[in-house]
Design an enzyme around this catalytic site. Sequence first.
Site, mmCIF file in Angstrom:
data_model
loop_
_atom_site.group_PDB
_atom_site.id
_atom_site.type_symbol
_atom_site.label_atom_id
_atom_site.label_comp_id
_atom_site.label_asym_id
_atom_site.label_seq_id
_atom_site.Cartn_x
_atom_site.Cartn_y
_atom_site.Cartn_z
ATOM 1 C CD GLN A 266 12.529 11.210 -43.682
ATOM 2 O OE1 GLN A 266 11.626 11.026 -44.478
ATOM 3 N NE2 GLN A 266 13.620 10.450 -43.712
ATOM 4 C CD GLU B 160 13.061 -1.590 -50.896
ATOM 5 O OE1 GLU B 160 12.650 -2.632 -50.359
ATOM 6 O OE2 GLU B 160 12.357 -0.892 -51.651
ATOM 7 C CD GLU C 232 12.102 1.686 -48.117
ATOM 8 O OE1 GLU C 232 13.002 2.480 -48.304
ATOM 9 O OE2 GLU C 232 11.090 1.622 -48.828
HETATM 10 P P1 TTP Z 1 11.270 4.000 -51.305
HETATM 11 O O1 TTP Z 1 12.256 3.911 -50.192
HETATM 12 O O2 TTP Z 1 11.768 4.669 -52.510
HETATM 13 O O3 TTP Z 1 10.772 2.525 -51.617
HETATM 14 P P2 TTP Z 1 9.808 1.968 -52.795
HETATM 15 O O4 TTP Z 1 9.346 0.627 -52.321
HETATM 16 O O5 TTP Z 1 8.762 2.981 -53.111
HETATM 17 O O6 TTP Z 1 10.791 1.832 -53.994
HETATM 18 P P3 TTP Z 1 10.837 0.704 -55.136
HETATM 19 O O7 TTP Z 1 9.586 0.871 -55.931
HETATM 20 O O8 TTP Z 1 12.080 1.084 -55.883
HETATM 21 O O9 TTP Z 1 10.916 -0.630 -54.460
HETATM 22 O O10 TTP Z 1 9.993 4.736 -50.736
HETATM 23 C C1 TTP Z 1 9.012 4.180 -49.897
HETATM 24 C C2 TTP Z 1 8.091 5.291 -49.428
HETATM 25 O O11 TTP Z 1 8.642 5.915 -48.281
HETATM 26 C C3 TTP Z 1 7.917 6.391 -50.436
HETATM 27 O O12 TTP Z 1 6.582 6.868 -50.358
HETATM 28 C C4 TTP Z 1 8.885 7.471 -50.003
HETATM 29 C C5 TTP Z 1 8.899 7.287 -48.518
HETATM 30 N N1 TTP Z 1 10.194 7.624 -47.858
HETATM 31 C C6 TTP Z 1 10.315 8.837 -47.209
HETATM 32 O O13 TTP Z 1 9.416 9.668 -47.265
HETATM 33 N N2 TTP Z 1 11.461 9.076 -46.493
HETATM 34 C C7 TTP Z 1 12.503 8.192 -46.450
HETATM 35 O O14 TTP Z 1 13.525 8.477 -45.799
HETATM 36 C C8 TTP Z 1 12.376 6.957 -47.169
HETATM 37 C C9 TTP Z 1 13.514 5.980 -47.154
HETATM 38 C C10 TTP Z 1 11.206 6.718 -47.859
HETATM 39 MG MG MG Z 2 10.278 -1.111 -52.493
#
Ligand code: TTP
Ligand code: MG
Length: 242
Positions: free
Chosen positions: A86, A109, A57
Amino acid sequence: MIKVKNIKNISKMAHAVFSGGDTLRPFTVAVEGNVGSGKTTFLEHFNKNDNVAVFAEPIDMWRNCDGYNLLELMYNDPKKWSFTFQSYVQLTMLRQHQKKIKEPVKLMERSLYSARYCFVEKMSRDNLMPGASVAVIDEWFKYITTLDHTKVDLFVYLRTSPEVAYERILKRNRSEEKTVAYQYIKSLHDIHEDWLYHKTLHKCTAPVIVLNADLDRSVIEEEYEKFEPHILNKTALELKMA
Ligand code: TTP
Ligand code: MG
């Protein structure tokens, strides 16, 4: 335990990807699941494979958009910054979808779809994003998801209980996520469930593989391996090499 939905259709879809229409598009797998479900760990496992291009990501971009940490701004003042954040997530996700690769499988991701169907959904429900802003995001979303290379062929849903996801978030202690409350993670869990498991929310545009992502890191590798042939789309690879 691993649960699969519509698995029989996966090889049919793989065939479509490589034998007609949008021929050069790689078999595209989006790894989805709650914050803290282990998506990054899952990606790391597949990073070793020569047939797979892995796209983590673009969180570093969200932390530095011309010097602004949009992730932090959003968490500190969600009413003011949710739309800005967003919008940028949508742009960076589009870029991930459209990146050209030489490998036959692309493992991402998240995707444009979870950004819209889970996070914008949640912000809209919480009145953190007014209807007019959601409408603008949606107009962009509808347009860009008609563009080449934005389709997903398979979703891998790392299904956790909200308690486990929350514990992991506390443990990793990402500075922007200090204010995240359990209730937020529980609601995001419900939204993921409705989208990818019950399939009652929004459209689910590809088959879904559901993994039990509550399992500890030491055991979960075995779970990944059981599903490797589907995730790496052996049918597509064989077709390509034939
Ligand atoms: P996640 O996309 O869920 O990634 P992660 O690295 O936390 O997940 P994992 O532990 O499974 O690897 O979220 C990343 C951060 O970005 C989290 O604080 C939520 C935020 N987020 C948003 O607020 N809006 C979005 O559209 C996305 C994709 C993430
Ligand atoms: Mg992650």
